[in-house]
Every structure is written in structure tokens, then in C-alpha cells.
Design a protein around this motif. Sequence first.
Motif, mmCIF file in Angstrom:
data_model
loop_
_atom_site.group_PDB
_atom_site.id
_atom_site.type_symbol
_atom_site.label_atom_id
_atom_site.label_comp_id
_atom_site.label_asym_id
_atom_site.label_seq_id
_atom_site.Cartn_x
_atom_site.Cartn_y
_atom_site.Cartn_z
ATOM 1 N N THR A 55 0.864 -1.210 0.000
ATOM 2 C CA THR A 55 -0.117 0.111 -0.035
ATOM 3 C C THR A 55 0.929 1.312 -0.044
ATOM 4 N N VAL A 56 0.726 1.869 -1.193
ATOM 5 C CA VAL A 56 1.482 3.212 -1.329
ATOM 6 C C VAL A 56 1.042 4.652 -1.097
ATOM 7 N N VAL A 57 1.516 5.512 -0.946
ATOM 8 C CA VAL A 57 1.236 6.987 -0.767
ATOM 9 C C VAL A 57 1.715 7.686 -2.043
ATOM 10 N N PHE A 58 0.858 8.557 -2.781
ATOM 11 C CA PHE A 58 1.248 9.084 -3.862
ATOM 12 C C PHE A 58 0.929 10.469 -3.886
ATOM 13 N N GLY A 59 0.913 11.388 -4.730
ATOM 14 C CA GLY A 59 0.566 12.750 -4.809
ATOM 15 C C GLY A 59 -0.902 12.678 -5.479
ATOM 16 N N LYS A 60 -1.592 13.956 -5.153
ATOM 17 C CA LYS A 60 -3.061 14.027 -5.580
ATOM 18 C C LYS A 60 -3.217 13.875 -7.018
ATOM 19 N N TYR A 61 -2.231 14.321 -7.714
ATOM 20 C CA TYR A 61 -2.428 14.513 -9.300
ATOM 21 C C TYR A 61 -1.450 13.469 -9.900
ATOM 22 N N SER A 62 -0.915 12.457 -9.131
ATOM 23 C CA SER A 62 0.000 11.577 -10.079
ATOM 24 C C SER A 62 -0.559 10.629 -10.649
ATOM 25 N N GLY A 63 0.195 10.332 -11.868
ATOM 26 C CA GLY A 63 -0.265 9.034 -12.482
ATOM 27 C C GLY A 63 -1.435 9.409 -13.603
ATOM 28 N N ASN A 64 -1.721 8.454 -14.496
ATOM 29 C CA ASN A 64 -2.750 8.485 -15.517
ATOM 30 C C ASN A 64 -3.682 7.466 -15.301
ATOM 31 N N GLU A 65 -4.917 7.793 -15.276
ATOM 32 C CA GLU A 65 -6.107 6.871 -14.973
ATOM 33 C C GLU A 65 -6.346 6.044 -16.186
ATOM 34 N N ILE A 66 -6.465 4.912 -15.964
ATOM 35 C CA ILE A 66 -7.037 3.725 -16.774
ATOM 36 C C ILE A 66 -8.125 2.965 -16.702
ATOM 37 N N ILE A 67 -8.737 2.277 -17.253
ATOM 38 C CA ILE A 67 -10.090 1.439 -17.032
ATOM 39 C C ILE A 67 -9.463 0.064 -17.707
ATOM 40 N N LEU A 68 -9.417 -1.026 -16.841
ATOM 41 C CA LEU A 68 -9.036 -2.388 -17.352
ATOM 42 C C LEU A 68 -10.288 -3.251 -16.796
ATOM 43 N N ASP A 69 -10.917 -4.137 -17.318
ATOM 44 C CA ASP A 69 -11.946 -4.940 -17.083
ATOM 45 C C ASP A 69 -12.913 -4.210 -16.221
ATOM 46 N N GLY A 70 -13.325 -2.955 -16.623
ATOM 47 C CA GLY A 70 -14.197 -2.287 -15.920
ATOM 48 C C GLY A 70 -13.883 -1.659 -14.608
ATOM 49 N N GLU A 71 -12.631 -1.700 -14.244
ATOM 50 C CA GLU A 71 -12.339 -1.297 -13.031
ATOM 51 C C GLU A 71 -11.156 -0.161 -13.280
ATOM 52 N N GLU A 72 -11.140 0.862 -12.266
ATOM 53 C CA GLU A 72 -10.250 1.966 -12.506
ATOM 54 C C GLU A 72 -8.818 1.943 -11.843
ATOM 55 N N PHE A 73 -7.857 1.892 -12.584
ATOM 56 C CA PHE A 73 -6.608 2.006 -12.107
ATOM 57 C C PHE A 73 -5.865 3.183 -12.264
ATOM 58 N N LEU A 74 -4.571 3.385 -11.936
ATOM 59 C CA LEU A 74 -3.552 4.341 -12.075
ATOM 60 C C LEU A 74 -2.294 3.641 -12.428
ATOM 61 N N ILE A 75 -1.740 4.274 -13.460
ATOM 62 C CA ILE A 75 -0.273 3.935 -14.024
ATOM 63 C C ILE A 75 0.521 5.187 -13.739
ATOM 64 N N MET A 76 1.502 5.007 -12.737
ATOM 65 C CA MET A 76 2.408 6.020 -12.533
ATOM 66 C C MET A 76 3.922 5.530 -12.375
ATOM 67 N N GLU A 77 4.684 6.462 -12.581
ATOM 68 C CA GLU A 77 6.284 6.123 -12.247
ATOM 69 C C GLU A 77 6.593 5.881 -10.969
ATOM 70 N N SER A 78 7.413 5.062 -10.639
ATOM 71 C CA SER A 78 8.104 4.792 -9.266
ATOM 72 C C SER A 78 8.437 6.046 -8.583
ATOM 73 N N SER A 79 8.818 7.003 -9.309
ATOM 74 C CA SER A 79 9.153 8.353 -8.655
ATOM 75 C C SER A 79 8.162 9.119 -8.125
ATOM 76 N N ASP A 80 6.987 8.859 -8.420
ATOM 77 C CA ASP A 80 5.720 9.450 -8.083
ATOM 78 C C ASP A 80 5.305 8.951 -6.520
ATOM 79 N N ILE A 81 5.882 7.840 -6.191
ATOM 80 C CA ILE A 81 5.373 7.463 -5.028
ATOM 81 C C ILE A 81 6.318 8.167 -3.847
ATOM 82 N N PHE A 82 5.629 8.446 -2.692
ATOM 83 C CA PHE A 82 6.177 9.019 -1.691
ATOM 84 C C PHE A 82 6.654 8.031 -0.675
ATOM 85 N N GLY A 83 6.016 6.840 -0.452
ATOM 86 C CA GLY A 83 6.323 5.884 0.369
ATOM 87 C C GLY A 83 5.425 4.676 0.603
#
Length: 86
Positions: A55-83
Motif C-alpha cells: 500500500t503506497v502513498v502518492f501525490g494527488k495528481y500523480s499518474g494516469n487513470e485507465i480502465i481495465l476490465d471495468g475497474e479504474e486503475f492508475l499507472i504511474m512512475e515509481s518516482s511519483d510514490i512518496f512511501g
Amino acid sequence: MNFKPLGDRLLIQRVEEANTTASGIIIPDNAKEKPSKGKVIAVGSEVEDINVDDTVVFGKYSGNEIILDGEEFLIMESSDIFGILI
């Protein structure tokens, strides 16, 4: 779902937060902000220190939203992860 992020990217599913405050006040959906933490679903081959099911913490506007199999996910770079939440 079969999805493998490339390079140093991660596939993350947001973790929904509670709909009520500690004092019992119900927060309507239109007043809530999107959560800034999520569960790691898949990691790219260049990602270090972050594993699937973390379970990770990331910035409010980090990543790009995508939908796979009807579910919403984010794709982001590891540098966007705070911890990682332990």
C-alpha cells in the motif's frame, strides 16, 4: 486481467477511504477528494523497493487513470510514490 507495466511504472488501484468522520458525520461523494493511497497491482521490471500488494502513498495528481476490465486503475512512475505504508 493481464497487464505488465513497462520500465519503472506501476499499476495501482486506489484504496477508498471511509464515508464518515470519526464523529459520525457522513461525507457525500461530491465533497470527497480522490484518495492519495493505493494498492500496488503490478510492477515494471525496473522498479525497486516496491512490491505487488504494497500500500503506497502518492501525490494527488500523480499518474494516469485507465480502465481495465471495468475497474479504474492508475499507472504511474515509481518516482511519483512518496512511501509505503507498513
